[in-house]
Design a protein around this motif. Sequence first.
Motif, PDB file in Angstrom:
ATOM      1  N   PHE A   1       0.893  -1.266  -0.130  1.00 21.41           N
ATOM      2  CA  PHE A   1       0.055  -0.120  -0.019  1.00 21.41           C
ATOM      3  C   PHE A   1       0.730   1.277  -0.021  1.00 21.41           C
ATOM      4  CE2 PHE A   1      -3.278  -2.673   2.056  1.00 21.41           C
ATOM      5  CZ  PHE A   1      -4.419  -2.543   0.966  1.00 21.41           C
ATOM      6  N   PHE A   2       2.128   1.174   0.454  1.00 22.29           N
ATOM      7  CA  PHE A   2       2.948   2.505   0.618  1.00 22.29           C
ATOM      8  C   PHE A   2       3.620   2.711  -0.614  1.00 22.29           C
ATOM      9  CE2 PHE A   2       2.766   0.565   4.996  1.00 22.29           C
ATOM     10  CZ  PHE A   2       2.252   1.621   5.403  1.00 22.29           C
ATOM     11  N   ASP A   3       3.702   3.881  -1.081  1.00 23.32           N
ATOM     12  CA  ASP A   3       4.462   4.250  -2.383  1.00 23.32           C
ATOM     13  C   ASP A   3       5.923   4.523  -2.146  1.00 23.32           C
ATOM     14  OD1 ASP A   3       2.149   4.305  -3.921  1.00 23.32           O
ATOM     15  OD2 ASP A   3       1.469   6.351  -3.233  1.00 23.32           O
ATOM     16  N   SER A   4       6.363   5.147  -0.657  1.00 21.00           N
ATOM     17  CA  SER A   4       7.506   5.481  -0.500  1.00 21.00           C
ATOM     18  C   SER A   4       8.314   4.506   0.555  1.00 21.00           C
ATOM     19  CB  SER A   4       7.665   6.795  -0.120  1.00 21.00           C
ATOM     20  OG  SER A   4       7.285   6.790   1.320  1.00 21.00           O
ATOM     21  N   TRP A   5       9.592   4.349   0.264  1.00 25.29           N
ATOM     22  CA  TRP A   5      10.245   3.394   1.221  1.00 25.29           C
ATOM     23  C   TRP A   5      10.428   4.118   2.632  1.00 25.29           C
ATOM     24  CZ3 TRP A   5      11.409  -1.166   2.634  1.00 25.29           C
ATOM     25  CH2 TRP A   5      11.313  -2.223   1.301  1.00 25.29           C
ATOM     26  N   GLU A   6      10.518   5.521   2.844  1.00 26.17           N
ATOM     27  CA  GLU A   6      10.236   6.067   4.118  1.00 26.17           C
ATOM     28  C   GLU A   6       8.863   5.593   4.759  1.00 26.17           C
ATOM     29  OE1 GLU A   6       9.605  10.413   6.055  1.00 26.17           O
ATOM     30  OE2 GLU A   6      10.478  10.280   4.021  1.00 26.17           O
ATOM     31  N   ASP A   7       7.665   5.480   4.014  1.00 27.13           N
ATOM     32  CA  ASP A   7       6.706   4.953   4.861  1.00 27.13           C
ATOM     33  C   ASP A   7       6.898   3.490   5.025  1.00 27.13           C
ATOM     34  OD1 ASP A   7       5.409   7.305   4.634  1.00 27.13           O
ATOM     35  OD2 ASP A   7       4.362   6.900   2.762  1.00 27.13           O
ATOM     36  N   ARG A   8       7.347   2.727   4.172  1.00 29.88           N
ATOM     37  CA  ARG A   8       7.596   1.061   4.579  1.00 29.88           C
ATOM     38  C   ARG A   8       8.558   1.049   5.713  1.00 29.88           C
ATOM     39  NH1 ARG A   8       7.798  -1.862  -1.451  1.00 29.88           N
ATOM     40  NH2 ARG A   8       6.032  -1.070  -2.123  1.00 29.88           N
ATOM     41  N   TYR A   9       9.517   1.841   5.813  1.00 37.48           N
ATOM     42  CA  TYR A   9      10.829   1.948   6.921  1.00 37.48           C
ATOM     43  C   TYR A   9       9.805   2.156   8.219  1.00 37.48           C
ATOM     44  CZ  TYR A   9      14.748   1.556   4.277  1.00 37.48           C
ATOM     45  OH  TYR A   9      15.628   1.072   3.547  1.00 37.48           O
ATOM     46  N   LYS A  10       8.996   3.074   8.224  1.00 39.72           N
ATOM     47  CA  LYS A  10       7.791   3.509   9.352  1.00 39.72           C
ATOM     48  C   LYS A  10       7.182   2.279   9.665  1.00 39.72           C
ATOM     49  CE  LYS A  10       7.840   8.337   8.354  1.00 39.72           C
ATOM     50  NZ  LYS A  10       7.014   9.430   7.999  1.00 39.72           N
ATOM     51  N   TYR A  11       6.685   1.547   8.795  1.00 42.06           N
ATOM     52  CA  TYR A  11       5.676   0.575   9.050  1.00 42.06           C
ATOM     53  C   TYR A  11       6.538  -0.676   9.829  1.00 42.06           C
ATOM     54  CZ  TYR A  11       2.914  -3.725   8.438  1.00 42.06           C
ATOM     55  OH  TYR A  11       2.282  -4.839   8.631  1.00 42.06           O
ATOM     56  N   ILE A  12       7.751  -0.810   9.329  1.00 38.83           N
ATOM     57  CA  ILE A  12       8.336  -2.108   9.606  1.00 38.83           C
ATOM     58  C   ILE A  12       8.950  -1.505  11.106  1.00 38.83           C
ATOM     59  CG2 ILE A  12      10.735  -3.208   9.426  1.00 38.83           C
ATOM     60  CD1 ILE A  12      10.252  -2.747   6.310  1.00 38.83           C
ATOM     61  N   ILE A  13       9.212  -0.436  11.280  1.00 35.39           N
ATOM     62  CA  ILE A  13       9.663   0.028  12.759  1.00 35.39           C
ATOM     63  C   ILE A  13       8.431  -0.229  13.823  1.00 35.39           C
ATOM     64  CG2 ILE A  13      10.211   2.095  14.324  1.00 35.39           C
ATOM     65  CD1 ILE A  13      12.227   2.955  11.606  1.00 35.39           C
ATOM     66  N   ASP A  14       7.315   0.305  13.303  1.00 33.66           N
ATOM     67  CA  ASP A  14       6.243  -0.001  14.155  1.00 33.66           C
ATOM     68  C   ASP A  14       5.894  -1.596  14.217  1.00 33.66           C
ATOM     69  OD1 ASP A  14       5.512   2.708  14.228  1.00 33.66           O
ATOM     70  OD2 ASP A  14       3.879   2.637  12.483  1.00 33.66           O
ATOM     71  N   LEU A  15       6.251  -2.509  13.426  1.00 34.78           N
ATOM     72  CA  LEU A  15       6.090  -3.692  13.761  1.00 34.78           C
ATOM     73  C   LEU A  15       6.901  -4.055  14.890  1.00 34.78           C
ATOM     74  CD1 LEU A  15       6.130  -5.627   9.957  1.00 34.78           C
ATOM     75  CD2 LEU A  15       4.461  -5.607  11.649  1.00 34.78           C
ATOM     76  N   GLY A  16       8.009  -3.675  14.901  1.00 34.33           N
ATOM     77  CA  GLY A  16       9.118  -3.979  15.979  1.00 34.33           C
ATOM     78  C   GLY A  16       8.512  -3.630  17.126  1.00 34.33           C
ATOM     79  N   LYS A  17       7.790  -2.297  17.401  1.00 37.78           N
ATOM     80  CA  LYS A  17       7.393  -1.711  18.319  1.00 37.78           C
ATOM     81  C   LYS A  17       6.232  -2.648  19.092  1.00 37.78           C
ATOM     82  CE  LYS A  17       8.380   3.067  17.592  1.00 37.78           C
ATOM     83  NZ  LYS A  17       7.934   4.380  16.976  1.00 37.78           N
TER      84      LYS A  17
END
Length: 142
Positions: free
Chosen positions: A21-37
């Motif tokens: 769903f995310f267009d940018s890797w910045e948004d993907r990184y944020k999602y991955i970091i949220d998974l870790g949280k």
Amino acid sequence: MSANPFGRSISAEDIVDTLGFFDSWEDRYKYIIDLGKELPAMPDELKTEDRLIRGCQSQVWLETEQQGETFEFQADSDAFIVKGLLGVILAAYNNKAADDILAFDIEQYFEQLDLLRHLSPTRGNGLRAMVQRIREIAGEPA
């Protein structure tokens, strides 16, 4: 350990779909970091030398519990992005039998996520070290 590493049920397929769903890797990184949280904190007494995964740039600990045929993993890291990557890996492997762990095509999963192309070589090596450790626990011959 809990029955699920996340507060909710999440699978490898969910992660592939969500990252799509995310267009940018910045948004993907944020999602991955949220998974870790979302991963539960590992108690300090489990952060021992024998649980450290070698080959990772950051400190990564992995605890395993086998219940019947299935393996339950708990993991933690001192780096936010690495903890998120652990979430990506645990979604693929947690609460699975050894045969399922060994049969899972992790390379295809990473390809679907377009993950390795967006990580530094040292992070990519660490990710592979985490996967290799889980596969060894599941009984993959060295």
